[in-house]
Design a protein around this motif. Structure first.
Motif: not given
Ligand SMILES: [Zn+2]
Ligand SMILES: [Zn+2]
Length: 390
Positions: A339-341, A343-364
């Motif tokens: 998808k992003f030739p 900056r693909g590795e950066e994108r990959f990291g950004e997507i994984l960071l969403l896991i903690s965002s989602i955990r934040c939402g669960i906590k809410a």
């Protein structure tokens, strides 16, 4: 008793998420990627220890017969920080440190099989022998593609269900009935999702329920966050049937609605709750414009890495968990690089960071149900209650 008291929501919900970014089958910490020096080694299966980025880079380059060119003198420094800068030199370095093209299994070279053959592929996945990591390349091509197909089927089924039950709607304020139905739907679909993955499939009923009590919310947040990011106006959180929540508790209240006499406190909690969902989940989903494959990857990782207090559920099947997790990470990395030739590795990291965002939402959600229970979770029907309150 508060509805979620028995669920042991430990304070580590947030802190535990950082570990999910690294592969569970990382080799010893003293080893580093022979190509770029990254200290999180994914595997040595191509002949030298490599990080996930370099492993996927090498496989892609070989499978696609890529021809790169160095813009300098063919002697670029490949480091963790600059490894993407010169693909020619990165590939040379892969060979220099001992990666071998022959180590890439034949099936890698055949390319994707028919993505519609979902049952056969999932059956392959379910038959991986325990603890084996040599079959990862062999048996489970297209994990994410298969799950995206399932996801699309689930979206369609949900819409059918809404239309059969008169729940399809123009945007209107969500009532507790809507929330109840969405939760039930997500728990069913989350459980169907889990059944595609061997580590979950093998759990006892009690363990499955224990996982689903948390994972149902994660699943719901991914689906609703995805829809909200794509379709909602700022300030609105959308449920799957187009009903909405807004931080203004009274927005969209009509005369027919039976809003119980509400204290200001309740409205205040509601505002905080919806703002947290928007901030933790909808905003990053929208900023990143995440797609269906990334949603499927998030759902899969979240299923395999429950919050710390529940992690023991998978004890005894670490091998299966690691195999599926690695597969998921590799395919997500591959997708990011496609998808992003640049900056693909950066994108990959950004997507994984969403896991903690989602955990934040669960906590809410947990906090919200504990302090105010606007949506009357206590009144929810028995299927939902059995799972959530068990
Ligand atoms: Zn590397
Ligand atoms: Zn170069």
């Amino acid at each position: 008793m508060a509805p979620f008291e028995s669920m042991d929501i430990s304070e580590d919900v947030l802190s535990s998420s950082s570990s999910s970014a690294s592969s569970p089958n990382s080799l010893s910490a003293s080893e580093e990627c022979a190509v770029c020096g990254n200290d999180v080694v994914n595997s040595s299966r191509y002949g030298a220890p490599g990080c996930l980025g370099c492993i996927v880079f090498f496989r892609r380059a070989i499978v696609r017969n890529s021809v790169f060119k160095c813009l300098k003198d063919g002697n670029c420094n490949i480091t963790n920080e600059y490894r993407c800068a010169c693909r020619y030199c990165r590939l040379q370095k892969c060979f220099t440190v001992g990666m071998r093209a022959e180590a890439i299994q034949r099936r890698d070279l055949v390319g994707p099989r028919n993505p519609l053959d979902i049952k056969a592929n999932l059956r392959n996945l379910i038959d991986i022998p325990a603890g084996s990591d040599t079959t990862i390349d062999e048996s489970k091509e297209n994990l994410l593609q298969n799950l995206v197909t399932l996801q699309a089927e689930q979206f369609v089924k949900a819409l059918q269900y809404f239309s059969d039950h008169g729940l399809t709607t123009h945007p209107r304020r969500a009532e507790s009935h809507d929330v109840n139905v969405m939760l039930k739907l997500c728990i069913n679909q989350a459980s169907e999702w889990g059944r595609q993955l061997k580590p979950f499939k093998r759990l006892s009923i009690e363990s499955k329920q224990s996982i689903l009590a948390e994972y149902g919310f994660a699943f719901l947040l991914v689906d609703q966050g995805f829809k909200t990011a794509k379709e909602a106006k700022d300030g609105f959180w959308l449920l799957q049937n187009n009903s909405f929540m807004h931080s203004n508790y009274f927005l969209g209240v009509t005369e027919e609605m039976e809003i119980e006499a509400t204290t200001n406190k309740k409205a205040e909690y509601h505002e905080k709750f919806v703002s947290e969902l928007l901030h933790c989940v909808a905003k990053p989903f929208r900023d990143l414009e995440i797609d269906e494959i990334e949603c499927a990857a998030l759902k899969t990782v979240l299923l395999l890495t429950p919050s710390f207090s529940k992690r023991a559920v998978y004890s005894g099947q670490e091998g299966y968990v690691a195999a599926v997790h690695t597969q998921c990470m590799e395919e997500l990395m591959e997708h990011s690089l496609n998808k992003f030739p640049d900056r693909g590795e950066e994108r990959f990291g950004e997507i994984l960071l969403l896991i903690s965002s989602i955990r934040c939402g669960i906590k809410a959600i947990y906090n919200q149900t504990r302090v105010s229970d606007v949506f009357n979770f206590r009144e929810f029907d028995s299927v939902v209650k059995d799972i959530l309150l068990s």
